[in-house]
Structures are given as C-alpha cells and as structure tokens.
Scaffold this motif. Structure first.
Motif, short mmCIF file in Angstrom:
data_model
loop_
_atom_site.label_atom_id
_atom_site.label_comp_id
_atom_site.label_asym_id
_atom_site.label_seq_id
_atom_site.Cartn_x
_atom_site.Cartn_y
_atom_site.Cartn_z
N GLU A 112 -27.10 58.78 96.75
CA GLU A 112 -27.22 60.05 96.02
C GLU A 112 -27.80 59.88 94.61
O GLU A 112 -28.17 60.85 93.96
CB GLU A 112 -25.89 60.80 95.97
CG GLU A 112 -24.79 60.10 95.21
CD GLU A 112 -23.92 59.21 96.08
OE1 GLU A 112 -22.88 58.75 95.57
OE2 GLU A 112 -24.27 58.96 97.25
N LEU A 113 -27.91 58.64 94.13
CA LEU A 113 -28.47 58.39 92.81
C LEU A 113 -30.00 58.19 92.84
O LEU A 113 -30.61 58.04 91.78
CB LEU A 113 -27.81 57.16 92.18
CG LEU A 113 -26.32 57.29 91.90
CD1 LEU A 113 -25.78 55.98 91.34
CD2 LEU A 113 -26.06 58.43 90.94
N VAL A 114 -30.60 58.19 94.03
CA VAL A 114 -32.05 57.98 94.15
C VAL A 114 -32.84 58.95 93.28
O VAL A 114 -33.72 58.52 92.52
CB VAL A 114 -32.49 58.03 95.63
CG1 VAL A 114 -34.00 58.10 95.76
CG2 VAL A 114 -31.94 56.82 96.38
N PRO A 115 -32.59 60.28 93.33
CA PRO A 115 -33.39 61.19 92.49
C PRO A 115 -33.26 60.89 90.99
O PRO A 115 -34.24 60.95 90.26
CB PRO A 115 -32.85 62.58 92.81
CG PRO A 115 -32.18 62.44 94.12
CD PRO A 115 -31.68 61.03 94.18
N ASP A 116 -32.05 60.56 90.54
CA ASP A 116 -31.85 60.26 89.12
C ASP A 116 -32.64 59.03 88.68
O ASP A 116 -33.28 59.04 87.64
CB ASP A 116 -30.36 60.05 88.81
CG ASP A 116 -29.55 61.32 88.97
OD1 ASP A 116 -30.14 62.42 88.84
OD2 ASP A 116 -28.34 61.22 89.24
N TYR A 117 -32.58 57.97 89.49
CA TYR A 117 -33.31 56.75 89.14
C TYR A 117 -34.82 56.97 89.19
O TYR A 117 -35.55 56.44 88.36
CB TYR A 117 -32.91 55.60 90.06
CG TYR A 117 -31.66 54.90 89.59
CD1 TYR A 117 -31.75 53.77 88.79
CD2 TYR A 117 -30.40 55.36 89.93
CE1 TYR A 117 -30.62 53.11 88.34
CE2 TYR A 117 -29.26 54.73 89.47
CZ TYR A 117 -29.37 53.60 88.69
OH TYR A 117 -28.25 52.96 88.24
N LEU A 118 -35.30 57.74 90.17
CA LEU A 118 -36.74 58.03 90.24
C LEU A 118 -37.18 58.88 89.06
O LEU A 118 -38.27 58.67 88.50
CB LEU A 118 -37.09 58.69 91.56
CG LEU A 118 -37.16 57.72 92.74
CD1 LEU A 118 -37.29 58.47 94.05
CD2 LEU A 118 -38.29 56.74 92.56
N ARG A 119 -36.35 59.84 88.65
CA ARG A 119 -36.68 60.64 87.47
C ARG A 119 -36.79 59.77 86.23
O ARG A 119 -37.72 59.88 85.45
CB ARG A 119 -35.64 61.74 87.25
CG ARG A 119 -36.07 63.10 87.75
CD ARG A 119 -35.14 64.18 87.28
NE ARG A 119 -33.79 64.09 87.82
CZ ARG A 119 -33.45 64.46 89.06
NH1 ARG A 119 -34.35 64.94 89.86
NH2 ARG A 119 -32.22 64.36 89.46
N ARG A 120 -35.83 58.85 86.07
CA ARG A 120 -35.87 57.94 84.93
C ARG A 120 -37.08 57.03 84.98
O ARG A 120 -37.73 56.78 83.96
CB ARG A 120 -34.59 57.09 84.89
CG ARG A 120 -33.42 57.82 84.33
CD ARG A 120 -32.25 56.88 84.14
NE ARG A 120 -31.07 57.56 84.63
CZ ARG A 120 -30.06 57.00 85.23
NH1 ARG A 120 -30.07 55.71 85.46
NH2 ARG A 120 -29.03 57.69 85.63
N ALA A 121 -37.39 56.52 86.18
CA ALA A 121 -38.54 55.64 86.32
C ALA A 121 -39.83 56.36 85.95
O ALA A 121 -40.65 55.83 85.20
CB ALA A 121 -38.62 55.10 87.75
N PHE A 122 -40.01 57.59 86.45
CA PHE A 122 -41.25 58.31 86.15
C PHE A 122 -41.28 58.80 84.71
O PHE A 122 -42.36 58.94 84.13
CB PHE A 122 -41.48 59.44 87.15
CG PHE A 122 -42.13 58.94 88.41
CD1 PHE A 122 -43.50 58.72 88.45
CD2 PHE A 122 -41.37 58.63 89.51
CE1 PHE A 122 -44.11 58.24 89.58
CE2 PHE A 122 -41.97 58.14 90.66
CZ PHE A 122 -43.34 57.93 90.70
N THR A 123 -40.13 59.03 84.09
CA THR A 123 -40.12 59.35 82.67
C THR A 123 -40.61 58.14 81.88
O THR A 123 -41.41 58.26 80.96
CB THR A 123 -38.71 59.76 82.21
OG1 THR A 123 -38.33 60.95 82.91
CG2 THR A 123 -38.67 60.04 80.71
#
Length: 165
Positions: A112-123
C-alpha cells in the motif's frame, strides 16, 4: 522500460502493456533508460529494472551507468529488487542500499506504500538537481489494490529567475 535480466516488477509491467526492452547487461539497461531521459531533455523519465536481491551483483554491474547519470544530472528511475530483512550474523550479501545511498528513493516495505514512494521518487526526479533515483521493491511485497491506493501524478518544482523581468 529497459531491464536485465529479470525483476518481479517486469511481469506486472507486461500485464499493463508497458513495452519492455531486454538488455544484455545491467549497465546497458541503465544506459538505455538514461538515454531516453536525455533525448527528451528530462521531460519524460527513463526507467529500468535490475537485480539487487540476495545477490546484489546486478546493481553492482549497473552502478557505473548510475554514477554517470548522477554526474551528468540525468533524471533516471532505477527499480531493483530489495533483499528484505538480512540475518545479522551473515556477511555473504551486500546491501544495494549502502552502495547507492546517495540516490536511494527508498525500500518499499508494504504494497500500500507503492503510490507514496513513487510520488516521492518522481518529486525527486522532477524537482531540484536532476539525477537517478533508486527504488527497492522486495519480491514478496504482496498484492497492490489500485482502487484502494490510487496513484496521482506529481508536479515538479524548479527554482529560477522571475520570467517576467
């Protein structure tokens, strides 16, 4: 997505219809993703997958190309297999996290943390000084429910002079 040779992420990408380019070595997978970012001037982010689980030789082979992208300020997303918890008494495996600690976006611990980590990575990829970001995804992460945890795109931020003056 360029890759070598296998990653737990590749099957999911294939199911979603993402084109996958199989390379002959890890450094070539990183170089192709890096080239994609450079050709598009960073407007589109190149991405690749490499091995880095219990045997971290994959990320070790890719490190030269990742370091080159870092030196050249090329945005690049590298997805590697996280090794999960390591036994404390063993020294037979090496940590991908330690090898590329300056570029690590994080090791995803729960699906469930995949979207958060991807958001951080793309930021990170779209803001400030460009460079590679490494996400470590363990093989046994579990199932991800896209309806329950949707991903929303992020906007990049770059500082600069006032365009009106």
């Amino acid at each position: 997505m360029s890759c070598y040779p296998t990653s737990p992420v590749n099957n999911a990408l294939g199911e979603e219809g993402v084109p996958i380019l199989m390379m002959g070595e890890e450094r070539f997978a990183v170089a192709v993703a890096d080239a994609f970012s450079r050709v598009t001037s960073g407007k589109q982010i190149g991405a690749c997958t490499v091995m880095a689980g219990l045997n971290a030789a994959g990320i070790q082979m890719a490190y030269g190309a990742v370091a080159q992208a870092w030196e050249d300020s090329s945005p690049l997303l590298v997805i590697a297999e996280g090794s999960g918890p390591r036994p404390r008494a063993t020294r037979t495996t090496t940590s991908a996290r330690l090898q590329v600690r300056h570029q690590v976006g994080g090791e995803i611990g729960r699906a469930e943390l995949v979207p958060d980590y991807l958001r951080r990575a793309f930021t990170q990829l779209r803001s400030g000084r460009p460079g590679p970001v490494l996400l470590l995804i363990p093989r046994d992460l579990g199932e991800y429910d896209e309806a329950e945890h949707p991903y929303t795109t992020v906007k990049g931020w770059r500082t600069g002079p006032d365009p009106t003056t």
